[in-house]
Design an enzyme around this catalytic site. Structure first.
Site, mmCIF file in Angstrom:
data_model
loop_
_atom_site.group_PDB
_atom_site.id
_atom_site.type_symbol
_atom_site.label_atom_id
_atom_site.label_comp_id
_atom_site.label_asym_id
_atom_site.label_seq_id
_atom_site.Cartn_x
_atom_site.Cartn_y
_atom_site.Cartn_z
ATOM 1 N N SER A 112 0.857 -1.179 0.000
ATOM 2 C CA SER A 112 0.000 0.000 0.000
ATOM 3 C C SER A 112 0.893 1.229 0.000
ATOM 4 O O SER A 112 1.668 1.434 0.929
ATOM 5 C CB SER A 112 -0.901 -0.023 1.243
ATOM 6 N N LYS B 274 -1.174 -0.937 -4.298
ATOM 7 C CA LYS B 274 -2.383 -0.166 -3.976
ATOM 8 C C LYS B 274 -1.981 1.285 -3.787
ATOM 9 O O LYS B 274 -1.047 1.580 -3.042
ATOM 10 C CB LYS B 274 -3.006 -0.726 -2.698
ATOM 11 N N LYS C 145 -3.084 5.078 -2.589
ATOM 12 C CA LYS C 145 -4.040 5.871 -1.830
ATOM 13 C C LYS C 145 -4.456 7.049 -2.698
ATOM 14 O O LYS C 145 -3.602 7.703 -3.301
ATOM 15 C CB LYS C 145 -3.384 6.377 -0.538
ATOM 16 N N ASP D 107 -7.363 3.009 -3.017
ATOM 17 C CA ASP D 107 -8.086 3.111 -1.746
ATOM 18 C C ASP D 107 -8.286 4.584 -1.421
ATOM 19 O O ASP D 107 -7.315 5.329 -1.280
ATOM 20 C CB ASP D 107 -7.268 2.426 -0.637
ATOM 21 N N GLU E 222 -11.382 0.789 -3.391
ATOM 22 C CA GLU E 222 -11.681 0.503 -1.981
ATOM 23 C C GLU E 222 -12.264 1.721 -1.268
ATOM 24 O O GLU E 222 -11.683 2.807 -1.318
ATOM 25 C CB GLU E 222 -10.364 0.067 -1.315
ATOM 26 N N ASP F 66 -14.079 -1.540 3.048
ATOM 27 C CA ASP F 66 -13.149 -1.711 4.160
ATOM 28 C C ASP F 66 -13.838 -1.148 5.415
ATOM 29 O O ASP F 66 -14.480 -1.890 6.174
ATOM 30 C CB ASP F 66 -11.830 -0.976 3.812
ATOM 31 N N LYS G 204 -10.042 -7.091 7.737
ATOM 32 C CA LYS G 204 -9.000 -6.746 8.711
ATOM 33 C C LYS G 204 -9.430 -7.325 10.047
ATOM 34 O O LYS G 204 -10.537 -7.020 10.522
ATOM 35 C CB LYS G 204 -8.849 -5.226 8.838
ATOM 36 N N GLY H 129 -4.338 -4.356 5.736
ATOM 37 C CA GLY H 129 -3.212 -4.143 6.636
ATOM 38 C C GLY H 129 -3.392 -2.863 7.425
ATOM 39 O O GLY H 129 -4.088 -1.941 6.975
HETATM 40 C C1 NPQ Z 1 -6.505 0.935 4.763
HETATM 41 N N1 NPQ Z 1 -4.192 0.549 5.581
HETATM 42 O O1 NPQ Z 1 -6.531 -0.073 4.074
HETATM 43 C C2 NPQ Z 1 -5.458 1.156 5.843
HETATM 44 C C3 NPQ Z 1 -5.432 2.529 6.316
HETATM 45 C C4 NPQ Z 1 -4.588 2.808 7.509
HETATM 46 C C5 NPQ Z 1 -2.141 -0.287 4.636
HETATM 47 O O2 NPQ Z 1 -3.542 1.147 3.523
HETATM 48 C C6 NPQ Z 1 -2.669 3.975 11.962
HETATM 49 C C7 NPQ Z 1 -4.019 3.839 12.140
HETATM 50 C C8 NPQ Z 1 -2.135 3.764 10.757
HETATM 51 C C9 NPQ Z 1 -4.833 3.521 11.086
HETATM 52 C C10 NPQ Z 1 -2.417 3.208 8.445
HETATM 53 C C11 NPQ Z 1 -3.356 0.548 4.525
HETATM 54 C C12 NPQ Z 1 -2.945 3.426 9.680
HETATM 55 C C13 NPQ Z 1 -4.309 3.318 9.839
HETATM 56 C C14 NPQ Z 1 -3.254 2.907 7.378
HETATM 57 C C15 NPQ Z 1 -5.107 3.004 8.757
HETATM 58 O O3 NPQ Z 1 -7.401 1.738 4.640
HETATM 59 MG MG MG Z 2 -8.626 0.674 3.227
#
Ligand code: NPQ
Ligand code: MG
Length: 368
Positions: free
Chosen positions: A135, A161, A163, A188, A213, A238, A262, A290
């Site tokens: 990601s 992925k 953002k 995402d 996402e 998600d 998750k 993740g």
């Molecule tokens: C997601 N993760 O899928 C999340 C978002 C995310 C790997 O994209 C601290 C608390 C750190 C919440 C990092 C990825 C975070 C968090 C990423 C949430 O949306």
């Molecule tokens: Mg997400």
């Protein structure tokens, strides 16, 4: 096994590289590690709540409160022989899934260690290596984003992925797709859009994405169902999915075609497996999300992703993508085929490193 003591450790680990999403940029990860003790055995779980209520309303502070004042007391002194006995003891607690998951997962690890069985085997895993991706956060410039992707592709990641948020979407995806025509790619938005952006989101249909996402509101299903009818790209939910019931509702109304599971967001491995089984019966693919976990949480994600219906690559990257000095060993590395091997040792299959834990720790509480 009688649950005799529960320890909470609040830690902070600096990231290898800052991570930015539509809700902000962070330089380090705070987490709560939960240790559950019975006789001379200890099981570990990781609470994935953030330092602030950005991804979810849960924070380190709320999770600490709910763990210390409600969840740990419900488990201390109890006799537990099956991991499925934990969730019913927490059934009076509404929400706070990340806090519940941390403690339930520690019990799965404890029971696995006691029985000499790996978590993947306990869950019913069907493979010993799982396809993974990475990601990639929002970067200050497109050039810096392309340099990040370049590094991960060179490291062997076959799925990326990105953002996205308004102002950082179509042009970014187009640039990555033009440079890597064959790369498995998905995006995402972490709820950064509304239905008014439907035409903009439909432009993403041109880039052969695996999925988009959580484009809309973090609790929404209704608008996502409307949006899905306007997109060719599958929507994956998600943030909106907090339980097996939410998964069923979402599939019933066509709010998504794919679910990101998750463990923390749904309250533990028991619920995660139930969502997996439901989606499998409905013919909907799932993948393991993740939360920038330490090796404790990452080991659990790998075990979960070994289940048969995790057919899309997970946000489970190699340890080196996250922290310089993790609190548990061994570190996970990427195999040549963009997979990570599922741990085979008892329980989650990782060991806490006491000196690393002490160095990262901000706060400790012993209960029981
Ligand atoms: C997601 N993760 O899928 C999340 C978002 C995310 C790997 O994209 C601290 C608390 C750190 C919440 C990092 C990825 C975070 C968090 C990423 C949430 O949306
Ligand atoms: Mg997400």
């Amino acid at each position: 096994m009688r649950i005799q003591q529960i320890h909470l450790h609040h830690i902070r680990l600096p990231y290898v590289h800052p991570f930015e999403t539509s809700f902000g940029r962070e330089l380090s990860r705070e987490a709560i590690l939960v240790a559950v003790e019975s006789d001379d055995l200890t099981g570990w779980g990781e609470c994935v709540s953030g330092s602030g209520p950005w991804y979810s309303y849960e924070t380190i502070g709320t999770a600490w409160h709910v763990l210390a004042d409600f969840l740990a007391p419900a488990l201390l002194g109890q006799e537990i022989s099956q991991p499925e006995q934990v969730a019913p003891r927490f059934s009076r607690v509404r929400g706070h899934a990340m806090a519940r998951a941390a403690l339930e997962n520690a019990v799965w690890d404890l029971l696995g260690r006691a029985q000499g069985v790996s978590l993947a085997t306990m869950l019913g895993g069907a493979r010993n290596a799982v396809p993974v991706g990475v990601s990639v956060g929002i970067e200050p410039t497109l050039d810096e984003l392309l340099a990040q992707v370049e590094g991960y592709v060179a490291a062997g990641y076959a799925r990326v992925k990105l953002k996205i948020k308004p102002g950082w979407d179509v042009q970014v995806v187009r640039a990555v797709r033009e440079r890597w025509p064959q790369l498995a790619l998905q995006v995402d938005a972490n709820s950064a859009y509304t239905l008014a952006d439907a035409a903009r989101l439909a432009e993403l249909d041109a880039f052969d994405l695996l999925l988009i996402e959580q484009p809309l509101h973090h609790d929404d299903m209704v608008d996502h169902a409307v949006l899905q009818r306007r997109l060719r790209t599958p929507i994956c939910l998600d943030e909106s999915i907090h339980s097996p019931e939410h998964a069923r509702w979402a599939l019933d109304i066509g709010a998504c075609q794919i679910i990101n599971i998750k463990v923390g967001r749904v309250g533990g491995f028991t619920a995660a497996k139930a969502i997996h089984d439901l989606c499998m019966a409905r013919g909907a693919p799932v993948w393991c999300g993740g939360m920038l976990e330490t090796n404790i949480g990452r080991a659990g994600n790998l075990a979960l992703a070994a289940l048969a219906n995790f057919t899309l690559p997970g946000d489970i990257s190699a340890s080196a993508r996250y922290f310089h000095h993790d609190v548990a060993a061994p570190d996970f590395t990427l195999n040549a085929d963009s997979t990570i091997s599922v741990p085979e040792g008892p329980g989650a299959g990782v060991e806490i490193l006491p000196e690393r834990l002490a160095a990262a720790r901000l706060r400790h509480l012993a209960l029981g």
